[in-house]
Design a protein around this motif. Structure first.
Motif, PDB file in Angstrom:
ATOM      1  N   GLY A   1       0.214  42.646  96.278  1.00  0.00           N
ATOM      2  CA  GLY A   1       0.870  41.901  95.202  1.00  0.00           C
ATOM      3  C   GLY A   1       0.923  42.649  93.883  1.00  0.00           C
ATOM      4  O   GLY A   1       1.303  42.072  92.859  1.00  0.00           O
ATOM      5  N   GLY A   2       0.508  43.919  93.893  1.00  0.00           N
ATOM      6  CA  GLY A   2       0.567  44.721  92.685  1.00  0.00           C
ATOM      7  C   GLY A   2      -0.562  44.449  91.714  1.00  0.00           C
ATOM      8  O   GLY A   2      -0.454  44.782  90.522  1.00  0.00           O
ATOM      9  N   GLN A   3      -1.660  43.883  92.195  1.00  0.00           N
ATOM     10  CA  GLN A   3      -2.791  43.560  91.338  1.00  0.00           C
ATOM     11  C   GLN A   3      -4.015  44.377  91.732  1.00  0.00           C
ATOM     12  O   GLN A   3      -4.047  44.996  92.793  1.00  0.00           O
ATOM     13  CB  GLN A   3      -3.106  42.072  91.429  1.00  0.00           C
ATOM     14  N   GLU A   4      -5.029  44.354  90.871  1.00  0.00           N
ATOM     15  CA  GLU A   4      -6.288  45.026  91.158  1.00  0.00           C
ATOM     16  C   GLU A   4      -7.262  44.026  91.784  1.00  0.00           C
ATOM     17  O   GLU A   4      -7.377  42.891  91.309  1.00  0.00           O
ATOM     18  CB  GLU A   4      -6.900  45.588  89.878  1.00  0.00           C
ATOM     19  N   PRO A   5      -7.966  44.415  92.856  1.00  0.00           N
ATOM     20  CA  PRO A   5      -8.984  43.528  93.426  1.00  0.00           C
ATOM     21  C   PRO A   5     -10.074  43.237  92.392  1.00  0.00           C
ATOM     22  O   PRO A   5     -10.389  44.081  91.560  1.00  0.00           O
ATOM     23  CB  PRO A   5      -9.541  44.334  94.603  1.00  0.00           C
ATOM     24  N   ARG A   6     -10.662  42.040  92.478  1.00  0.00           N
ATOM     25  CA  ARG A   6     -11.698  41.654  91.516  1.00  0.00           C
ATOM     26  C   ARG A   6     -12.921  41.110  92.230  1.00  0.00           C
ATOM     27  O   ARG A   6     -12.856  40.672  93.368  1.00  0.00           O
ATOM     28  CB  ARG A   6     -11.160  40.587  90.550  1.00  0.00           C
TER      29      ARG A   6
ATOM     30  N   ALA B   1     -15.651  45.022  95.116  1.00  0.00           N
ATOM     31  CA  ALA B   1     -16.794  45.725  95.698  1.00  0.00           C
ATOM     32  C   ALA B   1     -16.528  46.074  97.154  1.00  0.00           C
ATOM     33  O   ALA B   1     -16.879  47.167  97.621  1.00  0.00           O
ATOM     34  CB  ALA B   1     -18.040  44.849  95.582  1.00  0.00           C
ATOM     35  N   ALA B   2     -15.913  45.165  97.880  1.00  0.00           N
ATOM     36  CA  ALA B   2     -15.605  45.423  99.293  1.00  0.00           C
ATOM     37  C   ALA B   2     -14.561  46.525  99.434  1.00  0.00           C
ATOM     38  O   ALA B   2     -14.617  47.334 100.370  1.00  0.00           O
ATOM     39  CB  ALA B   2     -15.107  44.137  99.952  1.00  0.00           C
ATOM     40  N   TRP B   3     -13.637  46.585  98.501  1.00  0.00           N
ATOM     41  CA  TRP B   3     -12.549  47.558  98.563  1.00  0.00           C
ATOM     42  C   TRP B   3     -13.046  48.981  98.371  1.00  0.00           C
ATOM     43  O   TRP B   3     -12.465  49.938  98.868  1.00  0.00           O
ATOM     44  CB  TRP B   3     -11.489  47.212  97.519  1.00  0.00           C
ATOM     45  N   VAL B   4     -14.151  49.131  97.649  1.00  0.00           N
ATOM     46  CA  VAL B   4     -14.728  50.459  97.417  1.00  0.00           C
ATOM     47  C   VAL B   4     -15.088  51.124  98.742  1.00  0.00           C
ATOM     48  O   VAL B   4     -14.834  52.319  98.942  1.00  0.00           O
ATOM     49  CB  VAL B   4     -15.972  50.362  96.503  1.00  0.00           C
ATOM     50  N   GLU B   5     -15.674  50.363  99.664  1.00  0.00           N
ATOM     51  CA  GLU B   5     -16.048  50.912 100.960  1.00  0.00           C
ATOM     52  C   GLU B   5     -14.820  51.243 101.803  1.00  0.00           C
ATOM     53  O   GLU B   5     -14.806  52.211 102.561  1.00  0.00           O
ATOM     54  CB  GLU B   5     -16.957  49.930 101.703  1.00  0.00           C
TER      55      GLU B   5
END
Length: 210
Positions: free
Chosen positions: A63-68, A73-77
């Motif tokens: 959706g063109g947004q940054e995970p929060r 934290a999950a996206w880092v892995e």
């Protein structure tokens, strides 16, 4: 010097696909002694889960947004796993057929690395565009039956067809495949002959696998 990632997708020590990979790598190392090869055993590797936080992150990115928060934290892995995958110049994937498809640990790994903005993107004028380009993939496959063109079981092959499709989706189009078939339909001696023939075929590909 090229970096090669060899992905092993079977938990069995006596796996036909893993033995095929061993045979290929023996020849490859002789022909390309300057290259480095990393083995990734998916049944012992620390593959991140893909649960609600990871899914939330993915849809945020779509959706063109940054995970929060938890999603970030999950996206880092996920990013760490993808960066490791993308750091290689060549890929070898050894996999058996399970229930006409692929082992669940391989599916989990693919579900982690196939992500928007990292291994593919969407371009309105073109559609989906793969970002992992210019790298060859060798599929070393074992299956209990025969699934070639014209075979009655051809439409049941969701192993090679899926792997080719998902690799192409992320930009890998230089794909070769070597297969050991009928592993459940013939005697061990007959399958061993098939394996040795497949190893020779894979060995011939080793020289031009670049």
């Amino acid at each position: 010097m090229a970096k090669v990632l060899c992905i092993i997708a079977s938990p069995r020590d006596e796996s036909w696909s893993s033995r095929l990979a061993d045979g290929f790598l023996t020849t490859y190392r002789q022909l390309h002694p300057q290259d480095s090869i990393e083995m990734l055993d998916l049944f012992s590797a620390d593959i991140p889960p893909f649960t609600a936080p990871q899914a939330a992150a993915k849809y945020a990115v779509l959706g063109g947004q940054e995970p929060r928060d938890r999603a970030q934290a999950a996206w880092v892995e996920v990013i760490r796993t993808i960066e490791h995958f993308k750091s290689f110049d060549k890929y070898v994937l050894a996999s058996p057929m399970w229930n006409f498809s692929i082992p669940y640990r391989l599916k989990q790994y693919l579900d982690v690395i196939v992500q928007p903005g990292l291994t593919f993107k969407f371009v309105p004028e073109q559609g989906y565009v793969g970002l992992v380009t210019g790298r060859p993939l060798l599929l070393l496959l074992a299956r209990g039956g025969t699934y070639g063109a014209g075979n009655p079981c051809e439409t049941m092959d969701f192993q090679e067809s899926y792997l080719r499709a998902i690799a192409g989706f992320i930009g890998i189009t230089d794909i070769h495949a070597v297969r050991v078939e009928n592993t459940l339909m013939e005697t061990p001696e007959q399958v061993e002959e098939r394996l040795q023939a497949a190893i020779r075929e894979a060995g011939r590909l080793a020289e031009k696998f670049a």
